[in-house]
Design a protein around this motif. Structure first.
Motif: not given
Length: 1000
Positions: A13, A34, A38, A317
């Motif tokens: 991310i 994302d 997530s 994530w």
């Protein structure tokens, strides 16, 4: 804004780009990179949906396309999309999503009462209920319609637009995980044109979610290097956010590319999606595998997810999907998830392993990391409501069919389960490839390819990164060689080769109570199908897997059984005592994942839905004030109103002028098919009901064309232009269908016939002049065509010059009056029309449209296919049995000999005269012989055409009436709102019954 379950570091991310979004009206924050799934987990949101039938609380279950629970409605108003998977929705600024299938809210859903009353809703309940009392059906229907469905389709027009694109490739690679990247690299290095498509926005697949190394570097770095090499190759086209959803004959591939749904501020000129239609010389399928859940009691609670999904959320994530986890597995590979979760700070309460001897490299690594491994145990039950809170774990008997000791309670808010892996064989199966059951993997793997394709990696049943990469390179090289390219084999990357085996295959984890008694063992999460439902289907006689699927709805949701089908087969196999390989599999059909209607339509919507076809005389009609109607995509003049006239007045004037003096019709839109070849007469003899071998050049004949069912398909006249040369006329709307019909028979049924068809509709323009003065006008405009009745009889054609240009004139009539159809080359159409109009002024020439054409032909009793016929009408029903030869065969002849075709009470073609001459029946009006004060009444037929005729001085109609050919002179009635109209059944020929004017 706090994301309490977000890890402090790691993941793919972008922490410098926070993203605000809402879910069920509440504001949250995630990061660029994302998914909605997530981001929700990062914010501690585990309850995301309700199940379809029982409305049970459901949470995020997976991390990809196999998601069965987390269905959401995204967007507002006309742009909203229903039933998207939260695990596939990319997060963007301002995203608005909400749960589906819950009322009044996700947290409190009154539909959950269905779960309490689940005994009333077993498998197949919809076949057995709502049957009584019959009068209650309207109430049942309202309830069923309200309860059915998941998301909401917008009522407004879609504000977005969609694209389509066609492409060719030497090698198409479906999937950009390790095998797909390897295959694309190998093919691209040969010089082949390569298309690489993957459903995610990043390439790498499983390399993005694990901690594997390739050539001594993180797998994600190797994937990035591979992508850079591919993007630098001008022969490679990379399609991220693109799912290969359909694999058809001749290596035809359909791909759906998402272009702008992930953008917060989408440019106004940006398409939403693009559908690719690719013809590939060779195809490499590298679509990976989907982890299989385990079937145990109440295995559907929020917080219970696939072990691979838990690992993805942690590594890709940077999200902790729970605080305290229980691993439930039957294989060694799942321990990688437990190790990664532990490293992320998640407490591992225990690893519950179905295997009596839990062994393997990863299992041992978990023990070394201090994770308690409960070998030979299963989860006997789970507890919690809107989130799993604890599980009960118990030892299993040696055969795994029962519990063998006291249950132990483990507190947890996360269960990561793994029941092995199912290769994603959907595209292979769509291409008609065969499958075989691999007992070692306990799943179906590709066996034999039918088309020019090969599977590589996990979708081929190959596991272990080194083997996957090696097989990917080999597949890419083989595909390039098969496409004609020279390949220099490259050294294979070095990687670990950990696999998920050894494993123990137990399709159903026992609990303290029998299946169906206390708690539910879910097999299909989306459709709420349990092991007890499958057992019930078998008890009720549904032993075929296809029947079991439909009776229970297993695998019929938006996830299309990606995680449920093999488990369902395993459970059925166990209940029946039949090896799973003998059961077979259900059919994999496209699309692999849902495709929007917009993508199918592309730009072909609204005004672009059909091409607009205009005749060469269209500009004249428009200047004359014609109203138009659409006929077979043609803009045809409907009627020509003068000042102060409505449609009725215009049609009455046009009809009278065409009978009393001279009318002119633009007949350009009739379909025309040029037929040539030494077997042309024989071909016509087979496709028409009447004989054609005696037709001489210069002559014209009317023909009826039937389908194989004996029903009228089309009609029209065909002219013999010369030896082995004919010009067939079809209805305006039926031209394409007729051409396809003829080509099908030439190509599949009679390939020995030497006949060649060419559509020539657009090559000619046609003006039809009709009425007593038609011959006079034609004579003024030609010097080389003798228009005398003896020289130019009815149903013949002549060639010459009309209005100074070449013309083919046909002495035919759809008006039932003296008529000539003048055909010229299309570019001369407007010149011909204007010349006829100018020269015809002295005869008060009157242009008439399709509505007047209908009045005139109906007065004569001429049929229109599609109006007097509806796919259930035979030539005998129309009184045209004399057109059906008894001396030859033709398409549909055998069907005409069926007993029901000879029934004298079939609906037959008749005319109707209302007792009140001022009445005009409604087309489609039902007819009865006996009028009752209250319905129901026995219907004996219906009105097919109805008009007011100024030439007959009254209203009249055509109809189909049961036994109508023998009911002339009898009364029938048309019950209409507020009145009942009495009519007399007559012959359908009202004007010039002897045909004197037609042949004048």
């Amino acid at each position: 804004m706090a994301q309490r379950y977000r890890l402090d570091k790691g993941g793919r991310i972008d922490r410098d780009r926070p993203v605000d979004f809402t879910f069920n009206g509440r504001a949250y924050q995630g990061y660029a990179g994302d998914t909605l799934g997530s981001a929700l987990l990062a914010n501690g949101v585990h309850l995301v949906g309700r199940s379809f039938k029982y409305h049970r609380p459901r949470g995020i279950f997976s991390a990809g396309a196999e998601e069965a629970n987390a269905l959401v409605q995204v967007g507002e108003g006309a742009a909203t999309l229903a039933d998207l998977k939260a695990t596939q929705v990319e997060l963007y600024e301002g995203l608005s999503a909400r749960s589906v299938n819950c009322y009044p809210s996700l947290d409190f859903d009154i539909g959950e009462v269905n779960s309490l009353a689940s005994k009333l809703f077993p498998a197949g309940f919809y076949y057995k209920t709502f049957m009584w009392p019959q009068a209650g059906w309207p109430m049942y229907e309202r309830f069923i319609r309200k309860a059915a469905g998941l998301g909401e389709a917008p009522l407004e027009p879609d504000p977005d637009f969609y694209d389509k694109r066609y492409a060719h490739a030497d090698v198409l690679v479906a999937g950009a995980g390790p095998a797909g990247l390897a295959a694309a690299l190998a093919a691209a290095r040969s010089g082949a044109r390569v298309i690489l498509a993957d459903e995610q926005h990043e390439l790498g697949g499983s390399l993005l979610s694990g901690r594997d190394e390739v050539d001594g570097k993180p797998g994600s770095d190797w994937a990035a290097e591979a992508e850079r090499e591919l993007r630098a190759n001008e022969n490679v086209r990379i399609l991220p956010r693109s799912v290969v959803f359909g694999y058809y004959d001749h290596n035809w591939i359909d791909i759906l590319e998402n272009l702008s749904d992930h953008l917060a501020n989408k440019p106004a000129d940006a398409p939403r999606q693009r559908m690719w239609k690719v013809r590939a010389n060779q195809v490499v399928l590298a679509t990976g595998a989907i982890e299989r859940p385990l079937v145990f009691r109440d295995n559907d609670r929020p917080g219970i997810m696939l072990a691979s999904a838990a690992r993805s959320y942690v590594n890709r994530w940077a999200v902790r999907p729970g605080e305290s986890a229980v691993l439930f597995t039957n294989n060694d590979g799942a321990y990688a998830a437990a190790l990664d979760m532990k490293a992320a700070g998640i407490k591992i309460a225990a690893a519950v392993d179905l295997r009596a001897e839990a062994e393997g490299e990863l299992t041992q690594a978990a023990r070394d990391a201090g994770i308690e491994v409960l070998a030979g145990h299963g989860i006997a039950a789970t507890e919690g409501h809107k989130r799993v809170r604890r599980v009960k774990v118990a030892p299993l008997s040696a055969d795994g069919r029962s519990l063998a000791g006291e249950a132990r309670t483990l507190n947890c808010d996360l269960v990561a389960m793994s029941g092995g892996w199912n290769p994603t064989v959907h595209l292979h199966s769509q291409s008609r490839g065969k499958l075989r059951f691999d007992a070692e993997l306990a799943t179906f793997v590709p066996d034999r390819a039918v088309q020019a394709e090969r599977s590589a990696g996990a979708c081929n049943g190959t596991f272990g990164l080194a083997d996957v990469l090696g097989e990917g390179f080999a597949a890419g090289e083989a595909a390039a060689e098969a496409a004609g390219f020279s390949v220099e084999k490259a050294p294979r990357p070095q990687a670990g080769n950990g696999k998920f085996l050894p494993a123990r295959w137990l399709w159903l984890t026992p609990s303290s109570k029998p299946v169906g008694h206390g708690g539910k063992h879910f097999v299909d999460f989306q459709n709420d199908v349990t092991a007890a439902d499958l057992q019930l289907a078998l008890r009720e006689g549904y032993t075929s897997v296809e029947h079991v699927k439909r009776y229970t709805t297993t695998g019929m949701g938006t996830d299309q059984g990606k995680t449920s089908n093999v488990n369902a087969l395993g459970v059925v196999s166990e209940f029946r005592g039949v090896p799973i390989e003998e059961l077979g599999v259900t059919t994999f059909r496209p699309p692999y994942t849902p495709v929007t209607f917009g993508a199918w339509g592309g730009r072909d919507v609204g005004d672009l839905f059909d091409p607009i076809r205009r005749t060469p005389m269209h500009s004249w009609h428009a200047r004359a004030g014609a109203e138009f109607e659409n006929v077979g995509m043609w803009k045809r003049p409907w009627y020509y109103p003068k000042a102060g006239e409505g449609m009725h007045e215009a049609v009455q004037r046009e009809s009278k002028a065409a009978r009393e003096s001279l009318g002119i019709l633009d007949a350009t839109t009739l379909g025309r098919i040029d037929i040539q070849g030494p077997d042309s007469a024989e071909f016509l003899n087979r496709v028409y009901t009447n004989g054609w071998k005696t037709l001489k050049p210069g002559a014209i004949r009317y023909g009826l064309m039937l389908g194989e069912d004996g029903m009228v398909m089309d009609d029209g006249v065909t002219a013999c232009l010369g030896e082995n040369h004919y010009l067939m006329h079809t209805t305006s709307g039926g031209a394409a269908e007729v051409l396809a019909h003829l080509e099908e028979y030439l190509q599949t049924e009679w390939p020995e016939l030497q006949v060649y068809l060419t559509t020539v509709t657009e090559q000619y323009a046609t003006a039809a002049i009709a009425g007593p003065n038609a011959r006079k006008l034609l004579a003024e405009l030609t010097d080389d065509i003798d228009v005398d009745p003896d020289a130019f009889p009815f149903m013949s054609w002549r060639e010459g010059t009309v209005a100074g240009v070449w013309a083919r004139v046909m002495r035919i009539s759809f008006s039932g009056d003296l008529s000539f159809e003048i055909n010229v080359e299309a570019h001369n159409g407007l010149h011909l029309w204007q010349t006829l109009m100018n020269a015809g002024e002295k005869y008060n020439i009157t242009p008439y449209g399709t509505e007047t054409m209908h009045v005139l032909r109906a007065e004569k009793g001429f049929i229109i296919v599609g109006q007097e016929t509806d796919g259930t009408v035979t030539p005998v029903d129309l009184g045209m049995e004399k057109l059906c030869s008894t001396k030859k065969d033709f398409i549909g002849k055998r069907s005409l000999s069926r007993p029901d075709m000879q029934d004298p009470n079939r609906k037959q073609f008749v005319g109707l005269l209302p007792d009140d001459p001022n009445e005009v029946l409604e087309e489609g009006a039902q007819l009865v012989e006996t009028v009752k004060s209250q319905p129901p009444m026995d219907m004996v037929g219906h009105v097919t055409s109805s008009y007011m005729s100024p030439n007959l001085g009254r209203g009249f109609a055509l109809a189909l009436v049961k036994g109508g050919l023998h009911k002339h002179g009898q009364k029938v009635y048309a019950p209409m709102p507020g009145k009942t109209i009495a009519c007399t059944v007559t012959s359908p020929v009202f004007f010039d019954p002897e045909g004197e004017r037609l042949r004048a």
